[in-house]
Design an enzyme around this catalytic site. Structure first.
Site, PDB file in Angstrom:
ATOM      1  N   ASP A  70       0.841  -1.201   0.000  1.00 36.59           N
ATOM      2  CA  ASP A  70       0.000   0.000   0.000  1.00 36.59           C
ATOM      3  C   ASP A  70       0.875   1.249   0.000  1.00 36.59           C
ATOM      4  O   ASP A  70       2.077   1.181   0.264  1.00 36.59           O
ATOM      5  CB  ASP A  70      -0.971   0.014   1.190  1.00 36.59           C
ATOM      6  CG  ASP A  70      -0.290  -0.240   2.526  1.00 36.59           C
ATOM      7  OD1 ASP A  70       0.947  -0.219   2.584  1.00 36.59           O
ATOM      8  OD2 ASP A  70      -1.008  -0.458   3.517  1.00 36.59           O
ATOM      9  N   GLU A 143      -9.692  -0.309   4.485  1.00 36.85           N
ATOM     10  CA  GLU A 143     -10.373   0.304   5.621  1.00 36.85           C
ATOM     11  C   GLU A 143     -11.779  -0.282   5.779  1.00 36.85           C
ATOM     12  O   GLU A 143     -12.437  -0.603   4.783  1.00 36.85           O
ATOM     13  CB  GLU A 143     -10.500   1.813   5.371  1.00 36.85           C
ATOM     14  CG  GLU A 143      -9.165   2.536   5.225  1.00 36.85           C
ATOM     15  CD  GLU A 143      -8.501   2.818   6.553  1.00 36.85           C
ATOM     16  OE1 GLU A 143      -8.105   1.854   7.242  1.00 36.85           O
ATOM     17  OE2 GLU A 143      -8.356   3.996   6.897  1.00 36.85           O
TER      18      GLU A 143
HETATM   19  C1  F6R Z   1       1.325  -0.593   6.339  1.00 37.91           C
HETATM   20  C2  F6R Z   1       0.004  -1.187   6.426  1.00 37.91           C
HETATM   21  C3  F6R Z   1      -0.857  -1.025   7.636  1.00 37.91           C
HETATM   22  C4  F6R Z   1      -0.126  -1.323   8.942  1.00 37.91           C
HETATM   23  C5  F6R Z   1      -1.046  -1.135  10.136  1.00 37.91           C
HETATM   24  C6  F6R Z   1      -0.318  -1.296  11.450  1.00 37.91           C
HETATM   25  O1  F6R Z   1       1.917  -0.891   5.081  1.00 37.91           O
HETATM   26  O2  F6R Z   1      -0.422  -1.776   5.493  1.00 37.91           O
HETATM   27  O3  F6R Z   1      -1.968  -1.881   7.508  1.00 37.91           O
HETATM   28  O4  F6R Z   1       0.372  -2.624   8.897  1.00 37.91           O
HETATM   29  O5  F6R Z   1      -1.634   0.132  10.088  1.00 37.91           O
HETATM   30  O6  F6R Z   1       0.655  -0.299  11.560  1.00 37.91           O
HETATM   31  P1  F6R Z   1       1.738  -0.342  12.732  1.00 37.91           P
HETATM   32  O7  F6R Z   1       2.530  -1.570  12.524  1.00 37.91           O
HETATM   33  O8  F6R Z   1       2.571   0.896  12.525  1.00 37.91           O
HETATM   34  O9  F6R Z   1       0.984  -0.345  14.009  1.00 37.91           O
END
Ligand code: F6R
Length: 241
Positions: A70, A143
């Site tokens: 993403d 989302e």
């Molecule tokens: C990032 C992504 C998001 C994160 C998620 C958790 O490429 O796809 O889905 O994996 O928002 O983010 P962290 O690990 O920063 O808590």
């Protein structure tokens, strides 16, 4: 139907090691694997651990193909907020993975380019998706509400994600409002999925994803219906709260 395995480990360091064991085994068995790596904070320890193992000969990423999960939309090249840039800093550069081995999402979200990206991805198939989970249950930037058969597409980020991601970039105003994400269809079709979560702030959503109803309101809950072998590794803080 998926087999979902849950591993609860003590802390972030143990999570990085347990995840690296799985990734190393998969890559040893299939050096040409197609891998989708999440950005964000959760997998940083894993990527550091893989880099350390590469440096001591325990992990060989040289033949992998990396597919971007993403990114934000509408950023200028070189913008500090680019998730492609994050992936380069956290994973590609440390592991010595060159641009030629990376399939980048169409940065402008052009529909024809997105459709052909998905077609090519479907042909290759994803061998391993390494995922984090958003506090709202998103996978990639799928989302809520997100359908299990949603394709790669442009999305508007929810206020929850913008607030959560403000910690990376300073203020909510600095978080781009639109993004492109691999669809749940593409993610859930992966042969192996590794979902990582750490810290008490993920406790509620981890439990909802693994124990609550499966549905669009918690996109990560669809992992329980994926065709893949799914391994969820969480630290004790994420599991116990
Ligand atoms: C990032 C992504 C998001 C994160 C998620 C958790 O490429 O796809 O889905 O994996 O928002 O983010 P962290 O690990 O920063 O808590």
């Amino acid at each position: 139907m998926a087999t979902t395995q849950l591993e609860v480990v003590d802390d972030e360091a143990a999570l990085a090691r347990a995840a690296a064991d799985i990734v190393s085994d998969i890559v040893a068995a299939n050096p040409d694997a197609v891998v989708v790596p999440a950005t964000g904070e959760t997998p940083l320890g894993l990527y550091a651990e893989l880099t350390a193992r590469r440096d001591t000969g325990g992990f060989d990423p040289s033949r992998l193909t990396i597919v971007q999960l993403d990114d934000y939309l509408g950023l200028d090249p070189g913008d500090r907020r680019s998730l492609f840039g994050w992936m380069q800093r956290a994973l590609l550069a440390p592991l010595g993975i060159t641009d030629g081995r990376v399939r980048r999402l169409p940065a402008d979200g052009d529909p024809d380019a997105v459709a052909s990206f998905d077609r090519e991805l479907a042909q290759a198939g994803i061998d391993l998706a390494i995922l984090g989970i958003g506090e709202n249950g998103h996978l990639g930037f799928n989302e809520p509400p997100a359908a299990a058969d949603s394709d790669t597409r442009i999305v508007d980020l929810t206020p929850e994600t913008i607030a959560a991601n403000a910690r990376y970039w300073g203020r909510a105003e600095d978080v781009p409002a639109r993004a492109i994400t691999l669809g749940l269809r593409q993610i859930l079709a992966s042969r192996r999925i590794l979902l990582l979560a750490s810290g008490a702030k993920k406790h509620g959503i981890v439990r909802r994803a693994l124990e609550g109803p499966v549905g669009q309101d918690v996109p990560a809950s669809f992992l329980r219906e994926a065709g893949a072998e799914v391994t969820v590794i969480v630290d004790r803080a994420a599991w116990d709260g």
